[in-house]
Design a protein around this motif. Structure first.
Motif, short mmCIF file in Angstrom:
data_model
loop_
_atom_site.label_atom_id
_atom_site.label_comp_id
_atom_site.label_asym_id
_atom_site.label_seq_id
_atom_site.Cartn_x
_atom_site.Cartn_y
_atom_site.Cartn_z
N GLY A 6 -4.17 4.19 2.76
CA GLY A 6 -3.15 3.66 3.66
C GLY A 6 -1.74 3.90 3.16
N GLY A 54 -2.35 8.82 5.37
CA GLY A 54 -3.49 8.22 6.06
C GLY A 54 -3.06 7.42 7.28
N GLU A 78 -7.60 0.76 3.08
CA GLU A 78 -6.66 0.95 1.98
C GLU A 78 -7.11 0.04 0.83
N ALA A 79 -7.36 0.63 -0.34
CA ALA A 79 -7.91 -0.12 -1.46
C ALA A 79 -7.00 -1.24 -1.94
N ASP A 138 -2.74 -2.11 -1.09
CA ASP A 138 -1.93 -2.54 0.05
C ASP A 138 -1.32 -1.29 0.67
N LYS A 172 1.06 1.01 -1.34
CA LYS A 172 1.05 0.62 -2.76
C LYS A 172 1.19 1.85 -3.67
N ARG A 178 7.43 4.53 -3.20
CA ARG A 178 8.22 4.89 -4.38
C ARG A 178 9.05 6.15 -4.16
N HIS A 204 14.45 13.68 5.14
CA HIS A 204 15.30 14.88 5.01
C HIS A 204 14.50 16.17 5.11
N TRP A 262 -5.03 10.36 -5.74
CA TRP A 262 -6.42 9.98 -6.07
C TRP A 262 -7.44 10.76 -5.23
N MET A 284 -16.80 11.70 -4.94
CA MET A 284 -17.82 10.82 -4.33
C MET A 284 -18.70 11.67 -3.40
N GLY A 320 6.84 6.90 -9.23
CA GLY A 320 5.88 7.38 -8.22
C GLY A 320 5.17 8.62 -8.72
N ARG A 326 3.53 12.18 -7.91
CA ARG A 326 3.69 13.23 -6.89
C ARG A 326 2.39 14.02 -6.76
N LYS A 333 5.31 15.52 2.24
CA LYS A 333 6.30 14.49 1.96
C LYS A 333 6.29 13.45 3.06
C1 FAD Z 1 9.30 10.24 -7.04
C2 FAD Z 1 9.04 10.67 -5.63
C3 FAD Z 1 10.08 10.65 -4.70
C4 FAD Z 1 9.84 11.04 -3.38
N1 FAD Z 1 10.86 10.97 -2.48
C5 FAD Z 1 10.64 11.34 -1.20
C6 FAD Z 1 11.69 11.22 -0.24
O1 FAD Z 1 12.79 10.76 -0.54
N2 FAD Z 1 11.41 11.62 1.03
C7 FAD Z 1 10.20 12.13 1.40
O2 FAD Z 1 10.05 12.52 2.56
N3 FAD Z 1 9.18 12.21 0.52
C8 FAD Z 1 9.37 11.82 -0.76
N4 FAD Z 1 8.35 11.87 -1.66
C9 FAD Z 1 7.01 12.30 -1.21
C10 FAD Z 1 6.26 11.15 -0.53
O3 FAD Z 1 6.56 9.92 -1.10
C11 FAD Z 1 4.76 11.43 -0.62
O4 FAD Z 1 4.50 12.72 -0.14
C12 FAD Z 1 3.94 10.45 0.23
O5 FAD Z 1 4.33 9.13 -0.04
C13 FAD Z 1 2.46 10.63 -0.09
O6 FAD Z 1 1.74 9.72 0.69
P1 FAD Z 1 0.15 9.66 0.65
O7 FAD Z 1 -0.26 8.75 1.73
O8 FAD Z 1 -0.40 11.03 0.65
O9 FAD Z 1 -0.18 9.05 -0.79
P2 FAD Z 1 -0.11 7.51 -1.24
O10 FAD Z 1 1.08 6.84 -0.71
O11 FAD Z 1 -0.28 7.49 -2.72
O12 FAD Z 1 -1.36 6.84 -0.54
C14 FAD Z 1 -2.67 6.99 -0.99
C15 FAD Z 1 -3.36 5.65 -0.85
O13 FAD Z 1 -4.75 5.79 -1.05
C16 FAD Z 1 -5.24 4.59 -1.59
N5 FAD Z 1 -6.56 4.82 -2.17
C17 FAD Z 1 -6.88 5.50 -3.29
N6 FAD Z 1 -8.22 5.48 -3.49
C18 FAD Z 1 -8.76 4.76 -2.47
C19 FAD Z 1 -10.08 4.38 -2.12
N7 FAD Z 1 -11.14 4.73 -2.88
N8 FAD Z 1 -10.27 3.63 -1.01
C20 FAD Z 1 -9.22 3.27 -0.23
N9 FAD Z 1 -7.95 3.59 -0.53
C21 FAD Z 1 -7.71 4.34 -1.62
C22 FAD Z 1 -4.16 4.21 -2.61
O14 FAD Z 1 -4.20 2.84 -2.93
C23 FAD Z 1 -2.88 4.63 -1.89
O15 FAD Z 1 -2.26 3.56 -1.22
C24 FAD Z 1 8.55 11.47 -2.99
C25 FAD Z 1 7.50 11.47 -3.92
C26 FAD Z 1 7.75 11.08 -5.23
C27 FAD Z 1 6.64 11.07 -6.21
#
Ligand code: FAD
Length: 525
Positions: free
Chosen positions: A25, A29, A47-48, A50, A53, A58, A64, A232, A239, A338, A340, A376
């Motif tokens: 989440g 997702g 979402e495991a 919040d 989270k 972060r 942008h 992750w 799995m 955070g 990446r 992103k």
């Molecule tokens: C330092 C930094 C700065 C950034 N700044 C920007 C920015 O300014 N603008 C921008 O557009 N992008 C930015 N990004 C990129 C952006 O933040 C990420 O691309 C985006 O948040 C990734 O989202 P996600 O959902 O893929 O991953 P995540 O947000 O990490 O979500 C994955 C989720 O999966 C959950 N999960 C894991 N395992 C399980 C399981 N077994 N069962 C259920 N849930 C599970 C986790 O708890 C987590 O909440 C930045 C990234 C970083 C690292």
């Protein structure tokens, strides 16, 4: 009326078969779940921890196109992100807003080479936005630059380039996505982990999930399972098949938060080239200033990564080059890190890698498990369309036309917002729901600047907050703004949550866990 979390879990338990289960989440997702629900599919998301989270709370808080990607020549990517910037500004104006940026120019290089080089790049950036253009890049003389961005280091300053981009509240946007998906019928549940996948005839047929608040386990059947677990992602791929190699080579990014006094401005500052060749931002956000970020490879994948000493020194050192009053360690109110999700080059990935791109990757395994990672925040919606296109092309989901979310307003979205996100937090972040917050008990009782008792009640009743951390890290952003202050108000938040959540809520444990976390965010040693 929005269903409570407990009701959503009950509905999950009763769902015979879903079209789609999304694991994770964060931005990715939640985007997939919302898009699928908006197209009328039967969807669940677990979402495991919040919502947001992981990496999605972060970010540097920028919506942008990425000036950096333009410098790398990745025009298509920038164009797509600029289009999504326009969509976000329209669909969630309480949480996504325009921000002006100042690129300071120093010395003879600044006067000649950099002015024209960066000026040309930023003009191209404006043009790539097409109809979503937010203004034109302008050259500001020295006096105008200092007026636009008070706090900028003045000596040797010859002027600045000013351009416009977007900023947002990432965690609140994630919660808004979760609630909008729920309003469209998706069963979106936080604190519920996927602990296993089920297979039939070698194909993924569902997931086994565990409600972390009750320990209850549920078996969910689905035609399609999307793994959107950010850094992750490889753990969930294993799995599916234990011997899978890693898709990712993650790195971490640190942000430091200091008082607004260091940048008493509504404009951000962009340093286009730090000593290690990255970009660095100083961003006014919710009444404070964010400084960051870094890019340090790390092999382990902690939920709460700690900053490395050199990263803190690097950010403070680079900030001292652009701010009149250089911040020190003692000035840091909060530090957060955070991870990446960087996708390895395709030749390092065996299997079906044709869909891998430099920005995000969608991988359909032979078992039918669909993994998505990278990209992103800004492009989460376009990524979701791409994921669903893969699922539909592979026959995992019935075909439905794309585009359902282009103009879909998120929960709480007003017509326009009168407050800038650079200002201190307050009721304006709730958009059209501000009146609901106002109507709850404790609306005049401020626990911390911009956080009332009523907001805590709203977080528990409508925003699926189930712990002190959920409230103080992601419904309010106090942990990210001022970790010591967050620790001080935590006992009062725990007491309000105890009233709202009743017996199932262990206030002492939730408070102890948060206090431990806040001490880490408060420390830069
Ligand atoms: C330092 C930094 C700065 C950034 N700044 C920007 C920015 O300014 N603008 C921008 O557009 N992008 C930015 N990004 C990129 C952006 O933040 C990420 O691309 C985006 O948040 C990734 O989202 P996600 O959902 O893929 O991953 P995540 O947000 O990490 O979500 C994955 C989720 O999966 C959950 N999960 C894991 N395992 C399980 C399981 N077994 N069962 C259920 N849930 C599970 C986790 O708890 C987590 O909440 C930045 C990234 C970083 C690292």
């Amino acid at each position: 009326m929005q269903p409570a979390r407990e009701e959503l879990v009950e509905r999950l338990a009763r769902s015979p078969a879903l079209d789609l289960v999304v694991i994770g989440g964060g931005a990715t997702g939640l985007g997939v779940a919302l898009d699928a629900a908006a197209r009328g599919l039967a969807v669940a998301l677990v979402e495991a921890e919040d919502f947001a989270k992981g990496t999605s709370s972060r970010a540097t808080k920028l919506v942008h196109g990425g000036v950096r990607y333009l410098a790398q020549g990745n025009v298509a990517l920038v164009r797509e992100a600029l289009r999504e910037r326009a969509n976000l500004l329209r669909n969630a104006p309480h949480l996504v807003q325009p921000l002006s940026f100042v690129l300071p120019l120093y010395g003879a290089r600044g006067r000649w080479l950099e002015r024209w080089f960066y000026g040309a790049g930023l003009t191209l950036y404006d043009l790539l936005a097409g109809g979503g253009r937010m203004g034109r890049t302008e050259f500001l003389g020295r006096a105008a630059a200092l007026e636009r961005a008070p706090g900028l280091r003045a000596d040797d300053l010859v002027g600045a380039l000013q351009y416009r981009d977007g900023q947002f509240d990432d965690a609140r946007l994630a919660v808004a996505l979760a609630r909008t998906a729920t309003a469209r019928g998706a069963l979106v549940v936080n604190h519920c982990a996927t602990v296993g996948l089920t297979h039939r005839g070698g194909k993924v047929s569902g997931v086994l999930v565990e409600d972390r608040l009750t320990g209850r386990r549920l078996q969910l059947g689905a035609r399609c399972v999307v793994n959107a677990t950010g850094v992750w992602v490889d753990a969930v791929r294993r799995m599916d098949r234990a011997e899978r190699s890693n898709l990712l080579a993650p790195s971490q990014g640190v942000h430091l938060v200091v008082d607004r006094a260091f940048l008493p401005s509504h404009s951000a500052i962009l340093v286009p080239k730090t000593r290690d060749g990255r970009v660095l931002f100083a961003v006014p956000w919710l009444g404070k200033t964010i400084l960051g970020t870094t890019d340090t490879p790390r092999a382990d994948l902690p939920l709460e990564p700690e900053p490395f000493r050199e990263e803190v020194e690097f950010i403070l050192g680079e900030s001292a080059r652009i701010l009149a009053r250089p911040p020190t360690r003692a000035d840091v109110r909060s530090v957060w890190v955070g991870m990446r999700p960087l996708v390895k080059p395709p030749d390092e990935n065996p299997g079906d890698t044709k869909a891998l791109s430099r920005e995000h990757a969608v991988l359909v395994e032979r078992s039918g498990l669909v993994s998505v990672t990278g990209g992103k925040w800004t492009t989460y919606r376009a990524m979701a369309e791409d994921v669903l296109a893969h699922c539909m092309a592979d026959g995992l989901l019935p075909s439905r036309p794309a585009g359902a979310t282009v103009a879909l307003s998120l929960v709480g979205a007003p017509q326009t917002s009168s407050h800038a996100l650079s200002e201190a937090p307050g009721l304006h972040l709730y958009g059209t729901e501000a009146d609901v917050v106002r109507s709850l008990p404790g609306s005049a009782l401020e626990l911390a600047p911009g956080l009332t008792e009523a907001m805590v009640r709203f977080a528990a009743r409508f925003e699926y907050a189930r712990s002190v951390e959920d409230v103080l890290a992601r419904r309010s952003r106090l942990l990210f703004l001022d970790a010591r202050l967050a620790a001080e108000v935590a006992p009062r938040v725990a007491a309000v949550l105890a009233q709202e959540l009743g017996e199932g809520f262990d206030a002492a444990r939730s408070l102890a866990e948060f206090t431990h976390l806040a001490a880490r965010y408060a420390s830069v040693e």
